[in-house]
Design an enzyme around this catalytic site. Structure first.
Site, PDB file in Angstrom:
ATOM      1  N   THR A 108      42.980  36.422  43.592  1.00 18.61           N
ATOM      2  CA  THR A 108      44.244  35.704  43.439  1.00 18.61           C
ATOM      3  C   THR A 108      45.262  36.401  44.330  1.00 18.61           C
ATOM      4  O   THR A 108      45.561  37.579  44.140  1.00 18.61           O
ATOM      5  CB  THR A 108      44.716  35.711  41.982  1.00 18.61           C
ATOM      6  N   LYS A 182      45.513  28.275  41.730  1.00 18.51           N
ATOM      7  CA  LYS A 182      45.310  29.397  40.830  1.00 18.51           C
ATOM      8  C   LYS A 182      46.635  29.909  40.271  1.00 18.51           C
ATOM      9  O   LYS A 182      46.725  30.280  39.087  1.00 18.51           O
ATOM     10  CB  LYS A 182      44.581  30.528  41.561  1.00 18.51           C
ATOM     11  N   LYS A 250      50.722  41.252  38.688  1.00 20.87           N
ATOM     12  CA  LYS A 250      50.710  40.932  40.121  1.00 20.87           C
ATOM     13  C   LYS A 250      50.726  39.423  40.341  1.00 20.87           C
ATOM     14  O   LYS A 250      51.527  38.900  41.128  1.00 20.87           O
ATOM     15  CB  LYS A 250      49.468  41.557  40.770  1.00 20.87           C
TER      16      LYS A 250
END
Length: 311
Positions: A108, A182, A250
């Site tokens: 990701t 995503k 993150k």
């Protein structure tokens, strides 16, 4: 690698894999069991021992790995890691990949980085797909991941039989669109996890049996994949990482930056990100995302742990 007229198979396609952590290790197992020749690279070789014992080959750098591979997968921690293992001019995978080779980044990461990798690969006579996944450690073990693919549609179609060993492929559009999908997935999960944890805190305070509560709501409108995967883990105080808090922070940070670029206000996302940052501040970044319950417990001075003394 197989030509456009051929199907990708173990007999004509050699694979490379960078990153054999919680997710990558299970995914590599599936490809080895399918009969593919697999070369692996990870920062700590000892952590890949089970794959090496299954017949995987070891490479000492992403560049060396790519020189032995037709398709190179990567699933690492952060965008900076992606940039290093793929684009580093001296040791990165692209520097060792032969013309016609394919990069498949399943980390990701930033959509803009996926576009940059696509451009660099094209300039080198290669191609790339951004293909981040959802489903956590359980989805990886069961080969039941959702795979969000961005790139050239014809290439994604060619790769789909290979990716089907890992889960189900969804083509989302051109370069970067897999990453955008995503990130949207993470936005949805973030608020769902807050709702799950808040519901448990509320039920606890109301004096309900929490196992009975989860069973009761799981088949109604409150049912969700997050509840199915993490509800019982929370009650058992099982905070082992299927997906690390550090990595979720993150991801949510990338989401917030993209929201700023788009002029979007998503307050649920912002709240979830702050709660997860608080876990990092308490030294809990290496726990799984279900550890969010700890932040809600602290806010309310309660604990769901059996036998705990609650105010």
């Amino acid at each position: 690698m197989a030509t456009a007229a051929e199907s990708i198979s173990p007999s004509n396609t050699k694979l490379g894999w960078i990153g054999t952590g919680v997710m990558g290790s299970s995914m590599c197992h599936h490809l080895l069991k399918a009969g593919y020749t697999l070369t692996i690279f990870t920062r700590t070789q000892s952590k890949a021992q089970s794959l090496l014992s299954m017949g995987a080959h070891w490479a000492d750098s992403p560049k060396s790995l790519a020189s032995q591979s037709d398709v190179v997968f990567s699933i690492v921690g952060y965008p900076s890691d992606v940039r290093h293992v793929i684009l580093d001019p001296t040791s990165g995978a692209l520097s060792g990949l032969r013309p016609g080779g394919v990069l498949v980044d399943m980390t990701t990461s930033d959509p803009s980085l996926a576009v940059e990798i696509h451009s660099a690969a094209s300039s080198a006579g290669c191609s790339s797909v951004d293909a981040p996944v959802s489903g956590g450690d359980r989805g990886a073990r069961l080969a039941a991941l959702s795979i969000f693919a961005g790139g050239e549609e014809t290439l994604v179609t060619r790769l789909t039989p290979l990716l089907n060993h890992l889960g189900r492929v969804y083509y989302m559009g051109g370069p970067g669109k897999g990453q955008f999908c995503k990130l949207g997935n993470q936005v949805t999960i973030a608020s769902t996890m807050v709702g799950l944890c808040e519901g448990l805190i509320y039920a606890h305070k109301a004096g309900l049996d929490l196992n009975n509560f989860l069973n009761a709501i799981s088949t109604g409108a409150a049912g969700s994949k997050s509840l199915d995967l993490y509800g019982n883990r929370i009650l058992k105080r099982d905070f082992e990482a299927g997906f690390y808090v550090n990595h979720f922070v993150k991801d949510l940070g990338i989401c917030l930056r993209e929201c700023q670029n788009m002029g979007l206000s998503l307050p649920g996302l912002a709240l979830a990100q702050q709660l997860y940052v608080s876990l990092k501040a308490h030294g809990e970044g290496d726990l799984g995302t279900q550890a969010l319950i700890l932040a809600l417990e602290r806010l309310n001075n309660v604990s769901l742990e059996p036998g705990a003394s609650n105010s």
